[in-house]
Design a protein around this motif. Structure first.
Motif: not given
Length: 571
Positions: A69-88, A21-29
Motif C-alpha cells: 500500500l505504501a508503494d501504491g500497489e494493490d494489497a489484501t487489506i484483510d491481512a492488516i488487523p482492524s484493531s491496529s487502526q493503521l488504515l483510514v 478498547g481493543e484498539v487502545l490495547t492493541t496500540r499499547a495506549v
C-alpha cells in the motif's frame, strides 16, 4: 496529514466501546493518557512512535500488505488487523506510509510475504506418536486441574506460576518439568478451564464440566481453545497452522517474539496438533479443510476407556486401561493415585477414605461403587479399613459460631481433645478450651485443613448443619456489575469531548493549534452580503467566540467572529 487525523478521529468515534478498547490495547495506549477528544486520539495514534510500536506487533503478512500500500500497489487489506487502526477508510494515511517506508529501509526482510507451504502430512508412525502425546497431555491437564481444585495456583507479577507451586506440582509428579507446567497452564487459560483473579488461578465452571468429559472430548475442547488463542501470525490464509519452520519469523519486528513462538510450538506438539518433526496429523489437517478442529480422526488412535478395575488385598487398585473420567474422578476422591499410564494404579489409605467421607461419600455408597467397579470383589483388608475409617470419621467436628465470630472444634473423646490442645503443630490456631469444645479465631476452612494435615479425623460442618468439604481453592465471588474496564474512564472522556458537529469541532481544533504555534493560516470569512472573503492571518489569540490575528498584507490586527469563519487551511 490534517485530513488523515480528522478521518481517523471520525473512524474511532464510530467504534463501540468494546472495539475501541481493543484498539487502545492493541496500540499499547496508556490508560492515563491525557487525550481530551477523538482528534487528540487520532493525532496520538498517527505519531511516529505510536505507528512504530504498532508495526512491531504486526505479523509478516500484514507488514507485506502495508509495504504494498505504501508503494501504491494493490494489497489484501484483510491481512492488516482492524484493531491496529493503521488504515483510514481502507487507505494508508500519509504518516503511516512514511513510517512503513522508513522501517522497510532498515529491515527489508521483515516485509517479505510469508511462505505459503503448509506443514507436511504426518506418516502413520508420526500420527501414532502425536496421538500418544495428546493422550498423555490430556491426562496431565486433568491432573493439574484436580490439583488446582484443592489448592489454587498463585502467580508472579509476570504471570508465571510461582516457584512454590511449581515445586509442589513437580513433586506430585503431575508434570515432568517446569516447561511442561507452563505449557499446560497456557492450554488451560486458552480453553478457559481456569479463572484468574488477584494472581490466583482456580478451576472455572467450564473446567469442572471438562473434567467429566471423555478423553476425546476433553482433547477437542482444549484444542479448539488453543487454535482460537493462537497468534494470527501462526495461522495461514486457509485457517490452518503454518509450518513450524515459519513460526520464529512470524513477527519479524518483535524482538520478544522468539521465546513466545517457541512456547506455542511446544504447546502445539504437546497437544498432538503437530508432530515433533512439524508434520501435520489428519485431525489438524481438518482445521485447514473445514475451519474447525474435531477429535474424529484422533479417536481411533486413543486407547479404549474402561469401566472395571482390580482391587488387591494390599489395598491397591490396578486399572488395566484408562478409566472413564466419571469413574476415575470418583475413585480419586477415595484413593490416592500412585502412577498414571494407560494402566494406572491407586491405593486406599485411611486418609484418602476419610477425605472421601468428608466430601460427602458414605461407607455404603463407597462399598456399592467399588462392588460395581471391581472385577475381583472387595478384599477383606479394604472392608476392614473402610469400616474403621467410617467409625472414626466425625470424631473431630469443626463449625462456625457466627454469634461470637469464632470457630468451634467439637471433640467427643476427652483424651483426643487434650491432645489437640497441646499439639505443637496446631499452636498457630490458638485453640482455647471451653468446656467440651475448643475455640479459635482462625477461619473454619483453615482450622479444618490444619487438623487434616495433622492427621486428625476431622469433619467440617457447613452453615446448614450438614457435613461439607473444606476447599483450599476458592473461586472469586460473582459481582452483580462487571468490573470497570481499564480504558472506561479514557473512553468516557473521549466521547464527552466529541462534538456532534465534526466540521465545527475540527475547525476549532485547527484554530487552537494555529494560535499555539502562532502559525499563518488562510481563513475564509462569510461577509454580510453572503460572499466569502479570504484572509491570510498570523493567528495570535482565540477567545470569546472570536479569532485574533495579524493581517500582514494590510499590516493590521483583525478580530473575526468564529461564526463567520467557514473554512480554515494552513499556509
Amino acid at each position: 496529514m490534517v485530513s488523515d487525523e480528522r478521518a481517523l478521529a471520525l473512524q474511532l468515534a464510530g467504534l463501540d466501546d468494546a472495539r475501541l478498547g481493543e484498539v487502545l490495547t492493541t496500540r499499547a495506549v496508556s490508560a492515563g493518557v491525557a487525550w481530551r477528544d477523538f482528534f487528540d486520539a487520532a493525532e496520538g495514534l498517527l505519531e511516529a512512535g505510536s505507528v512504530d510500536r504498532a508495526l512491531t506487533r504486526l505479523p509478516r503478512a500484514a507488514l507485506a500488505a502495508l509495504a504494498a500500500l505504501a508503494d501504491g500497489e494493490d494489497a489484501t487489506i484483510d491481512a492488516i488487523p482492524s484493531s491496529s487502526q493503521l488504515l483510514v477508510g481502507g487507505a494508508l494515511p500519509t504518516a503511516v506510509a512514511a513510517r512503513v517506508r522508513r522501517t522497510r529501509e532498515a529491515r527489508p526482510a521483515a516485509f517479505s510475504a510469508p511462505e505459503g507451504a503448509p506443514p507436511p502430512p504426518a506418516t502413520a508412525a508420526q500420527e501414532a506418536s502425536a496421538a500418544e502425546r495428546a493422550f498423555t497431555s490430556t491426562g496431565a491437564l486433568a491432573d493439574l486441574l484436580l490439583a488446582t481444585e484443592q489448592s489454587p495456583l498463585s502467580s508472579t507479577a509476570t504471570g508465571s506460576i510461582s516457584a512454590s507451586d511449581r515445586r509442589r506440582l513437580l513433586e506430585a509428579g503431575i508434570v515432568e518439568d517446569a516447561e511442561a507446567l507452563d505449557d499446560l497452564a497456557t492450554i488451560a487459560r486458552a480453553a478457559v478451564l481456569i479463572d484468574t483473579a488477584e494472581r490466583e488461578a482456580t478451576v472455572s465452571d467450564a473446567g469442572d464440566r471438562w473434567l467429566h468429559l471423555p478423553t476425546a472430548e476433553r482433547w477437542e475442547h482444549a484444542a479448539t481453545g488453543i487454535v482460537a488463542a493462537l497468534p494470527v501470525g501462526l495461522r495461514d490464509r486457509t485457517g490452518g497452522i503454518r509450518a513450524a519452520a515459519d513460526h520464529a519469523g512470524a513477527y519479524p519486528l518483535d524482538e520478544d517474539w522468539p521465546p513466545v513462538a517457541a512456547q506455542w510450538g511446544r504447546v502445539l506438539r504437546r497437544w498432538g496438533l503437530l508432530d515433533d518433526d512439524g508434520a501435520e496429523p489428519a485431525w489438524t489437517r481438518a482445521l485447514r479443510d473445514s475451519g474447525a478442529i474435531t477429535a474424529d480422526a484422533l479417536r481411533g488412535h486413543l486407547p479404549t476407556e474402561i469401566d472395571k478395575v482390580y482391587l488387591q488385598a494390599d489395598l491397591s487398585v490396578i486399572a488395566p486401561g484408562p478409566l472413564l473420567p466419571d469413574l476415575e474422578l470418583r475413585l480419586r476422591g477415595i484413593a490416592a493415585r500412585e502412577s498414571r499410564a494407560q494402566a494406572s494404579t491407586y491405593r486406599f489409605t485411611a486418609e484418602s477414605l476419610d477425605a472421601g467421607l468428608t466430601d460427602g461419600e458414605t461407607a455404603e455408597g463407597i462399598r456399592a461403587f467399588l462392588t460395581g467397579l471391581s472385577l475381583t470383589g472387595i478384599p477383606q483388608p479394604l472392608e476392614y479399613l473402610l469400616d474403621s475409617t467410617a467409625r472414626r470419621h466425625g470424631a473431630v467436628r469443626v463449625r462456625t459460631d457466627d454469634a461470637r465470630a469464632l470457630t468451634v472444634v467439637e471433640v467427643d473423646d476427652d483424651d483426643r481433645r487434650e491432645a489437640l490442645s497441646v499439639d505443637q503443630a496446631l499452636r498457630p490456631l490458638g485453640l482455647v478450651p471451653e468446656g467440651k469444645v475448643l475455640l479459635t479465631r482462625a477461619g473454619r476452612d483453615t482450622v479444618s485443613w490444619a487438623l487434616s494435615d495433622a492427621r486428625y479425623p476431622v469433619t467440617m460442618i457447613g452453615d446448614d448443619g450438614r457435613p461439607t468439604s473444606p476447599r483450599r481453592s476458592r473461586r472469586p465471588a460473582p459481582h452483580d456489575a462487571a468490573a470497570p474496564g481499564r480504558f472506561d474512564e479514557l473512553i468516557a472522556r473521549l466521547r464527552a469531548g466529541h462534538s456532534t458537529d465534526s466540521d465545527e469541532a475540527w475547525m476549532q481544533r485547527e484554530l487552537e493549534q494555529a494560535v499555539r504555534a502562532r502559525a499563518a493560516i488562510r481563513v475564509s470569512v462569510r461577509m454580510p452580503d453572503g460572499t466569502d472573503r479570504e484572509l491570510t492571518l498570523e493567528a495570535s489569540g482565540l477567545g470569546g467566540g472570536r479569532l485574533r490575528g495579524l493581517d500582514r498584507a494590510a499590516d493590521v490586527e483583525r478580530t473575526l467572529p468564529l461564526r463567520s469563519i467557514v473554512r480554515v487551511t494552513p499556509v
